[in-house]
Design a protein around this motif. Structure first.
Motif, short mmCIF file in Angstrom:
data_model
loop_
_atom_site.label_atom_id
_atom_site.label_comp_id
_atom_site.label_asym_id
_atom_site.label_seq_id
_atom_site.Cartn_x
_atom_site.Cartn_y
_atom_site.Cartn_z
N GLY A 1 49.09 36.83 19.72
CA GLY A 1 48.92 37.43 18.41
C GLY A 1 48.31 38.82 18.39
N TYR A 2 48.08 39.42 19.53
CA TYR A 2 47.51 40.77 19.57
C TYR A 2 48.64 41.78 19.57
N SER A 3 48.44 42.87 18.82
CA SER A 3 49.54 43.83 18.67
C SER A 3 49.19 45.24 19.15
N ASP A 4 47.97 45.44 19.62
CA ASP A 4 47.57 46.76 20.04
C ASP A 4 46.69 46.65 21.28
N GLY A 5 46.75 47.65 22.12
CA GLY A 5 45.89 47.65 23.29
C GLY A 5 46.43 48.54 24.37
N THR A 6 45.60 48.76 25.36
CA THR A 6 45.97 49.54 26.54
C THR A 6 45.52 48.78 27.77
N LEU A 7 46.42 48.66 28.74
CA LEU A 7 46.12 47.96 29.99
C LEU A 7 46.45 48.91 31.13
N GLU A 8 45.55 49.06 32.08
CA GLU A 8 45.80 49.87 33.27
C GLU A 8 45.28 49.11 34.48
N THR A 9 46.17 48.82 35.41
CA THR A 9 45.83 48.00 36.57
C THR A 9 46.10 48.76 37.86
N SER A 10 45.17 48.67 38.79
CA SER A 10 45.43 49.13 40.15
C SER A 10 45.42 47.90 41.05
N ALA A 11 46.18 47.96 42.11
CA ALA A 11 46.20 46.88 43.09
C ALA A 11 45.95 47.48 44.46
N LYS A 12 45.13 46.82 45.24
CA LYS A 12 44.87 47.22 46.62
C LYS A 12 45.30 46.07 47.51
N VAL A 13 46.32 46.33 48.32
CA VAL A 13 46.88 45.32 49.21
C VAL A 13 46.29 45.53 50.61
N THR A 14 45.78 44.44 51.19
CA THR A 14 45.17 44.47 52.51
C THR A 14 46.10 43.85 53.53
N ILE A 15 46.29 44.54 54.65
CA ILE A 15 47.06 44.02 55.77
C ILE A 15 46.10 43.90 56.95
N ASP A 16 46.13 42.74 57.60
CA ASP A 16 45.24 42.49 58.73
C ASP A 16 46.04 42.08 59.96
N LYS A 17 45.49 42.39 61.13
CA LYS A 17 46.08 41.96 62.39
C LYS A 17 46.01 40.44 62.46
N ASP A 18 47.10 39.83 62.90
CA ASP A 18 47.19 38.38 62.97
C ASP A 18 47.90 38.01 64.26
N GLY A 19 47.14 37.81 65.33
CA GLY A 19 47.76 37.53 66.62
C GLY A 19 48.55 38.73 67.09
N ASP A 20 49.84 38.54 67.33
CA ASP A 20 50.69 39.62 67.79
C ASP A 20 51.27 40.45 66.65
N GLY A 21 51.03 40.04 65.43
CA GLY A 21 51.62 40.74 64.28
C GLY A 21 50.58 41.05 63.22
N PHE A 22 51.07 41.14 62.00
CA PHE A 22 50.21 41.49 60.87
C PHE A 22 50.53 40.56 59.70
N THR A 23 49.54 40.36 58.82
CA THR A 23 49.70 39.53 57.64
C THR A 23 49.07 40.24 56.45
N ILE A 24 49.77 40.23 55.33
CA ILE A 24 49.16 40.70 54.09
C ILE A 24 48.26 39.57 53.62
N THR A 25 46.96 39.85 53.59
CA THR A 25 45.98 38.80 53.32
C THR A 25 45.40 38.85 51.91
N LYS A 26 45.57 39.96 51.21
CA LYS A 26 44.92 40.05 49.90
C LYS A 26 45.60 41.08 49.04
N SER A 27 45.64 40.80 47.74
CA SER A 27 46.00 41.79 46.73
C SER A 27 44.90 41.75 45.68
N ALA A 28 44.14 42.82 45.60
CA ALA A 28 43.02 42.90 44.67
C ALA A 28 43.44 43.71 43.44
N LEU A 29 43.56 43.04 42.32
CA LEU A 29 43.91 43.68 41.05
C LEU A 29 42.63 44.12 40.35
N ASP A 30 42.64 45.32 39.83
CA ASP A 30 41.51 45.83 39.06
C ASP A 30 42.07 46.35 37.74
#
Length: 142
Positions: free
Chosen positions: A71-100
């Motif tokens: 039911g809300y008709s007005d507003g402003t939303l602004e989001t940033s995301a920080k994606v973290t990639i970490d070493k995982d054995g012989d490869g890499f894994t995306i371990t986190k996405s932090a939304l702000d």
């Protein structure tokens, strides 16, 4: 529902290779990527940056529609995301996405906003595809 596409080309192998990525819409057209853009500060893009942009935009749109549905008709939303990639054995894994999120939604209580934002985080399609920890911090202005 439409299907969207992107393409990637990589010439050479490993650290010495060079890549280019494009999107169906043309927003990215032969955008450079490679080891230097991913793990160093070379100009160009990288998969984590693209996932961060996709997650921020998907979540923000999901929240916008959820707020409109409440039911809300007005507003402003602004989001940033920080994606973290970490070493995982012989490869890499995306371990986190932090939304702000920075939000202004007149007339909403902090409790209702928190509930709707958490539901949007859990239900946006990009959140559903990520096999990583997803966090959300927010600042709601009246």
């Amino acid at each position: 529902m439409p299907t969207r596409s992107g393409t990637a080309r990589y010439e050479g192998l490993g650290k010495n290779g060079k890549g280019w990525t494009s999107t169906q819409s043309g927003v990215l057209n032969e955008q450079h990527y490679g080891f230097g853009t991913r793990f160093e500060n070379e100009p160009g893009t990288n998969p984590e940056e693209l996932i961060a942009a996709a997650h921020a935009s998907c979540f923000t749109m999901a929240l916008s529609f959820a707020l409109a549905g409440a039911g809300y008709s007005d507003g402003t939303l602004e989001t940033s995301a920080k994606v973290t990639i970490d070493k995982d054995g012989d490869g890499f894994t995306i371990t986190k996405s932090a939304l702000d999120l920075q939000a202004t939604v007149p007339g909403i209580s902090a409790e209702e906003f928190e509930r709707i934002a958490r539901e949007a985080k859990a239900n946006c399609p990009v959140s559903k595809v990520l096999n990583a920890e997803i966090t959300l911090t927010h600042n709601l202005s009246a």
